[in-house]
Design a protein around this motif. Structure first.
Motif, PDB file in Angstrom:
ATOM      1  N   LEU A 191      -8.532   0.860  14.798  1.00 38.31           N
ATOM      2  CA  LEU A 191      -8.691   0.102  13.555  1.00 38.31           C
ATOM      3  C   LEU A 191      -9.658   0.827  12.618  1.00 38.31           C
ATOM      4  CD1 LEU A 191      -8.841  -3.497  15.017  1.00 38.31           C
ATOM      5  CD2 LEU A 191      -7.315  -2.796  13.157  1.00 38.31           C
ATOM      6  N   ALA A 192     -10.728   1.358  13.179  1.00 38.42           N
ATOM      7  CA  ALA A 192     -11.708   2.078  12.362  1.00 38.42           C
ATOM      8  C   ALA A 192     -11.145   3.397  11.843  1.00 38.42           C
ATOM      9  CB  ALA A 192     -12.973   2.327  13.177  1.00 38.42           C
ATOM     10  N   GLN A 193     -10.352   4.074  12.652  1.00 37.44           N
ATOM     11  CA  GLN A 193      -9.824   5.383  12.271  1.00 37.44           C
ATOM     12  C   GLN A 193      -8.657   5.297  11.284  1.00 37.44           C
ATOM     13  OE1 GLN A 193      -7.730   7.776  15.296  1.00 37.44           O
ATOM     14  NE2 GLN A 193      -9.069   9.449  14.666  1.00 37.44           N
ATOM     15  N   ALA A 194      -7.885   4.232  11.349  1.00 40.26           N
ATOM     16  CA  ALA A 194      -6.691   4.107  10.499  1.00 40.26           C
ATOM     17  C   ALA A 194      -7.068   4.127   9.021  1.00 40.26           C
ATOM     18  CB  ALA A 194      -5.953   2.813  10.823  1.00 40.26           C
ATOM     19  N   ASP A 195      -6.167   4.680   8.223  1.00 39.74           N
ATOM     20  CA  ASP A 195      -6.373   4.703   6.772  1.00 39.74           C
ATOM     21  C   ASP A 195      -6.021   3.365   6.139  1.00 39.74           C
ATOM     22  OD1 ASP A 195      -7.010   7.662   6.282  1.00 39.74           O
ATOM     23  OD2 ASP A 195      -5.213   7.735   7.524  1.00 39.74           O
ATOM     24  N   VAL A 196      -5.080   2.653   6.749  1.00 43.53           N
ATOM     25  CA  VAL A 196      -4.615   1.342   6.273  1.00 43.53           C
ATOM     26  C   VAL A 196      -4.369   0.468   7.504  1.00 43.53           C
ATOM     27  CG1 VAL A 196      -2.684   0.137   5.131  1.00 43.53           C
ATOM     28  CG2 VAL A 196      -3.573   2.269   4.157  1.00 43.53           C
TER      29      VAL A 196
END
Length: 151
Positions: free
Chosen positions: A74-79
Motif C-alpha cells: 500500500l505504501a509503495q503503490a503509486d495509486v
C-alpha cells in the motif's frame, strides 16, 4: 504493454512502475480482483493483488506475513483502488481507506450500492477528500484508476 501482477506474498526485486494496489475484501467476498485486473491491465505496468490462491487461515505466521505485505505494498503503490463489495463489512479495508484518505496518495474508490457501510464511506470521504467521487460499480472505479496512471 506487459503488466506484472504481483500476488501476495511475492516481493519482486524491481517491480515495474507505476503500480496500483487492489484494496478491498478478500474473505467472504467474490474474487472481484480478477475482474479489476482485466480492467486495469491495459493501463498499469504493475498491479498488486493481496488475494492469494490458497491462504492458510488460522496460521498466525502467514497472517502476519500477509498483513506486512499489504502494509508495505500500500505504501509503495503509486495509486490505490478501493472496492467495497456488498458481501461483508470489511473493517480492515475501512481502516486502510481512512489511513490513505488522510494522505496525498491518489485514490480511486468504489462501493457497491448494497454495501452496508456505504453511507459511512461517503461521509468520511467528503470530510477527508472533498470532491473525490465514490463510484457505484467496479468498472467505473477501475476507469477512474486508469485515469490516474502516469508514466
Amino acid at each position: 504493454m506487459t503488466t506484472t501482477v504481483v500476488v501476495a506474498p511475492d516481493r519482486p526485486a524491481a517491480p515495474p512502475r507505476p503500480g496500483i494496489f487492489l484494496a478491498g475484501g478478500i474473505s467472504g467476498v467474490r474474487d472481484w480482483q480478477r475482474d479489476a485486473i482485466d480492467h486495469l491491465r491495459p493501463a498499469w505496468p504493475a498491479i498488486y493483488n493481496p488475494r492469494r490462491v490458497d491462504f492458510p487461515m488460522g496460521d498466525d505466521t502467514e497472517g502476519a506475513r500477509q498483513i506486512r505485505w499489504e502494509f508495505d505494498q500500500l505504501a509503495q503503490a503509486d495509486v490505490i483502488l478501493f472496492w467495497f463489495s456488498h458481501e461483508t463489512t470489511q473493517p480492515i479495508v475501512l481502516y486502510e481507506l481512512g489511513r490513505w484518505a488522510a494522505s496525498a496518495k491518489p485514490l480511486a474508490v468504489g462501493a457497491d450500492p448494497r454495501y452496508e457501510r456505504r453511507f459511512d464511506v461517503v461521509q468520511q470521504l467528503e470530510l477527508a477528500r472533498p470532491g473525490l467521487p465514490l463510484h457505484a460499480d467496479l468498472e467505473s472505479t477501475c476507469a477512474a484508476a486508469n485515469a490516474l496512471v502516469s508514466p
